[in-house]
Scaffold this motif. Structure first.
Motif, PDB file in Angstrom:
ATOM      1  N   TYR A 226      43.482  51.186  53.319  1.00 33.98           N
ATOM      2  CA  TYR A 226      44.044  50.292  54.060  1.00 33.98           C
ATOM      3  C   TYR A 226      43.893  48.924  53.172  1.00 33.98           C
ATOM      4  N   SER A 227      42.717  48.615  52.416  1.00 34.99           N
ATOM      5  CA  SER A 227      42.878  47.323  51.549  1.00 34.99           C
ATOM      6  C   SER A 227      43.885  47.453  50.519  1.00 34.99           C
ATOM      7  N   ILE A 228      44.274  48.782  49.887  1.00 33.97           N
ATOM      8  CA  ILE A 228      45.305  48.691  48.999  1.00 33.97           C
ATOM      9  C   ILE A 228      46.732  48.614  49.423  1.00 33.97           C
ATOM     10  N   ALA A 229      46.854  48.977  50.791  1.00 29.79           N
ATOM     11  CA  ALA A 229      48.168  49.060  51.654  1.00 29.79           C
ATOM     12  C   ALA A 229      48.365  47.423  52.022  1.00 29.79           C
ATOM     13  N   GLY A 230      47.488  46.716  52.280  1.00 35.41           N
ATOM     14  CA  GLY A 230      47.421  45.274  52.699  1.00 35.41           C
ATOM     15  C   GLY A 230      47.020  45.149  54.144  1.00 35.41           C
ATOM     16  N   HIS A 231      46.121  46.066  54.689  1.00 37.89           N
ATOM     17  CA  HIS A 231      45.843  45.581  56.223  1.00 37.89           C
ATOM     18  C   HIS A 231      45.124  44.550  56.305  1.00 37.89           C
ATOM     19  N   PRO A 232      45.554  43.247  57.075  1.00 40.77           N
ATOM     20  CA  PRO A 232      44.980  42.173  57.405  1.00 40.77           C
ATOM     21  C   PRO A 232      43.508  41.947  57.961  1.00 40.77           C
ATOM     22  N   LYS A 233      42.985  43.117  58.519  1.00 38.63           N
ATOM     23  CA  LYS A 233      41.790  43.048  58.735  1.00 38.63           C
ATOM     24  C   LYS A 233      40.743  43.011  57.794  1.00 38.63           C
ATOM     25  N   TYR A 234      41.087  43.556  56.496  1.00 37.07           N
ATOM     26  CA  TYR A 234      40.194  43.463  55.392  1.00 37.07           C
ATOM     27  C   TYR A 234      40.164  42.400  54.510  1.00 37.07           C
ATOM     28  N   GLU A 235      39.159  41.781  53.972  1.00 31.94           N
ATOM     29  CA  GLU A 235      39.161  40.596  53.077  1.00 31.94           C
ATOM     30  C   GLU A 235      38.537  41.112  51.773  1.00 31.94           C
ATOM     31  N   ILE A 236      39.608  40.921  50.673  1.00 30.57           N
ATOM     32  CA  ILE A 236      39.144  41.173  49.500  1.00 30.57           C
ATOM     33  C   ILE A 236      38.329  40.195  48.910  1.00 30.57           C
ATOM     34  N   THR A 237      37.036  40.376  48.383  1.00 29.84           N
ATOM     35  CA  THR A 237      36.057  39.426  48.088  1.00 29.84           C
ATOM     36  C   THR A 237      35.835  39.447  46.427  1.00 29.84           C
TER      37      THR A 237
ATOM     38  N   THR B 137      46.202  46.936  40.482  1.00 28.44           N
ATOM     39  CA  THR B 137      47.324  46.690  40.084  1.00 28.44           C
ATOM     40  C   THR B 137      48.249  47.933  39.844  1.00 28.44           C
ATOM     41  N   LEU B 138      49.562  47.649  40.138  1.00 26.74           N
ATOM     42  CA  LEU B 138      50.657  48.824  39.981  1.00 26.74           C
ATOM     43  C   LEU B 138      51.523  48.407  38.776  1.00 26.74           C
ATOM     44  N   ASP B 139      51.210  49.314  37.788  1.00 24.61           N
ATOM     45  CA  ASP B 139      52.179  49.014  36.558  1.00 24.61           C
ATOM     46  C   ASP B 139      52.042  47.506  36.215  1.00 24.61           C
ATOM     47  N   GLY B 140      50.650  47.244  36.236  1.00 28.26           N
ATOM     48  CA  GLY B 140      50.556  45.872  35.683  1.00 28.26           C
ATOM     49  C   GLY B 140      50.891  44.598  36.841  1.00 28.26           C
ATOM     50  N   VAL B 141      51.475  45.072  37.792  1.00 32.67           N
ATOM     51  CA  VAL B 141      51.547  43.817  38.959  1.00 32.67           C
ATOM     52  C   VAL B 141      50.556  43.783  39.767  1.00 32.67           C
ATOM     53  N   ASP B 142      49.886  42.738  40.062  1.00 31.24           N
ATOM     54  CA  ASP B 142      48.942  42.473  40.821  1.00 31.24           C
ATOM     55  C   ASP B 142      49.227  42.774  42.305  1.00 31.24           C
TER      56      ASP B 142
ATOM     57  N   LEU C 143      50.638  40.830  46.955  1.00 30.47           N
ATOM     58  CA  LEU C 143      51.820  41.086  47.415  1.00 30.47           C
ATOM     59  C   LEU C 143      51.929  41.183  48.905  1.00 30.47           C
ATOM     60  N   SER C 144      52.919  40.817  49.738  1.00 28.37           N
ATOM     61  CA  SER C 144      52.750  41.088  51.270  1.00 28.37           C
ATOM     62  C   SER C 144      52.739  42.560  51.216  1.00 28.37           C
ATOM     63  N   VAL C 145      52.502  43.019  52.488  1.00 27.94           N
ATOM     64  CA  VAL C 145      52.506  44.447  52.655  1.00 27.94           C
ATOM     65  C   VAL C 145      54.010  45.201  52.473  1.00 27.94           C
ATOM     66  N   ASP C 146      54.949  44.492  52.767  1.00 26.55           N
ATOM     67  CA  ASP C 146      56.415  45.093  52.528  1.00 26.55           C
ATOM     68  C   ASP C 146      56.667  45.000  51.195  1.00 26.55           C
ATOM     69  N   GLU C 147      56.167  44.047  50.366  1.00 29.18           N
ATOM     70  CA  GLU C 147      56.326  44.146  48.828  1.00 29.18           C
ATOM     71  C   GLU C 147      55.653  45.197  48.225  1.00 29.18           C
TER      72      GLU C 147
ATOM     73  N   ALA D 279      55.022  48.029  49.428  1.00 25.62           N
ATOM     74  CA  ALA D 279      55.944  49.342  49.844  1.00 25.62           C
ATOM     75  C   ALA D 279      56.984  49.311  48.905  1.00 25.62           C
ATOM     76  N   ARG D 280      57.654  48.200  48.603  1.00 24.73           N
ATOM     77  CA  ARG D 280      58.892  48.057  47.728  1.00 24.73           C
ATOM     78  C   ARG D 280      58.363  48.532  46.196  1.00 24.73           C
ATOM     79  N   ALA D 281      57.184  47.957  45.974  1.00 24.46           N
ATOM     80  CA  ALA D 281      56.757  48.157  44.739  1.00 24.46           C
ATOM     81  C   ALA D 281      56.468  49.621  44.352  1.00 24.46           C
ATOM     82  N   GLY D 282      56.166  50.413  45.332  1.00 26.50           N
ATOM     83  CA  GLY D 282      55.874  51.917  45.387  1.00 26.50           C
ATOM     84  C   GLY D 282      54.808  52.382  45.729  1.00 26.50           C
ATOM     85  N   LEU D 283      54.045  51.554  46.757  1.00 31.40           N
ATOM     86  CA  LEU D 283      52.834  52.132  47.383  1.00 31.40           C
ATOM     87  C   LEU D 283      53.332  52.752  48.770  1.00 31.40           C
TER      88      LEU D 283
END
Length: 252
Positions: free
Chosen positions: A52-63, A68-73, A77-81, A83-87
């Protein structure tokens, strides 16, 4: 060839009283197109938190750390971004979406990710074909997303999304939970069809080896105390089945 790189990922969850509870304690993992990585560990070890952290669930805080996916941070990205990036995330407990039909949901998702709507004359055939492969009744296309679905039907719907969307990286969070033998086989066959293209990397989170008898991983990672403590090939999964996780707990 796509690459998902996770480096020293540290994640906390916010408790009701406002405190942060650390869950992930520095995860390092690289997944490439065509590879299947199984994450195995006891309950409460942080496997789903990783998903869920990789997917962007707001419950989890990255500390700390990076994804990165193909060099992109990915973490920027927002959750929908993401998904569009390929996750892609197949959830352990897929949610119901009242008022939205399966057919509309899938076409809208495909449009959002591809940047253009699929052609109607071919899309109907693709949808019908995906449902047939997963042994889903055609009437499901007009039903509301997951509403009144059995556990197996929800999981097959998740894999139908996977087959139609064709992501760069797919995270399957305990897709085998709640499935009987027949549903497990059908779902696994769907995953293997996508694997056969060699275009998608898989992160397969599970407690048990039964799904790994249908979907053979290239790599197995033992997850304890919020981090990977052991790595190996398919034989490591058999060792875990026979001996359990006890010998690895001291490494957490």
């Amino acid at each position: 060839m796509s690459t998902l790189e996770i480096r020293d990922l540290q994640v906390s969850v916010k408790l009701p009283e406002g405190e942060l509870k650390p869950i992930l304690a520095g995860v390092d993992l690289t997944v490439k197109s065509g590879e299947t990585h199984a994450i195995m560990g006891p309950n409460g070890s942080g496997k789903s938190t990783l998903a869920y952290s990789i997917a962007g669930h707001p419950k989890y805080e990255i500390t700390g750390g990076s994804v990165t996916l193909d060099g992109v941070d990915v973490l920027e990205l927002s959750v929908d971004e993401r998904a569009r990036a390929g996750l892609f995330l197949a959830m352990q407990y897929p949610v119901e979406v009242p008022g939205v039909s399966v057919a509309n949901f899938l076409r809208t998702a495909k449009t959002a990710i591809d940047g253009e709507a699929p052609k109607l004359r071919t899309w109907a055939g693709e949808l019908r074909g995906a449902m047939e492969k997963l042994q889903m009744d055609p009437s499901f296309a007009q039903r509301n997303v997951n509403e009144g679905f059995s556990g197996g039907e929800k999981k097959r719907h998740e894999i139908m999304q996977l087959e139609l969307i064709k992501p760069k990286m797919a995270i399957l969070d305990e897709t085998d939970s709640g499935l009987d033998i027949d549903a497990l086989r059908i779902v696994s066959e769907g995953v293997n069809r996508v694997r056969a293209t060699g275009e998608t990397g898989f992160l397969l989170i599970t407690h048990y080896t039964r799904i790994l008898r249908y979907i053979q991983p290239d790599f197995v990672h033992v997850f304890v105390g919020g981090k990977i403590v052991e790595e190996g090939g398919p034989e490591l999964a058999e060792q875990l089945e026979a001996e359990g996780y006890e010998k690895f707990l001291a490494k957490a």
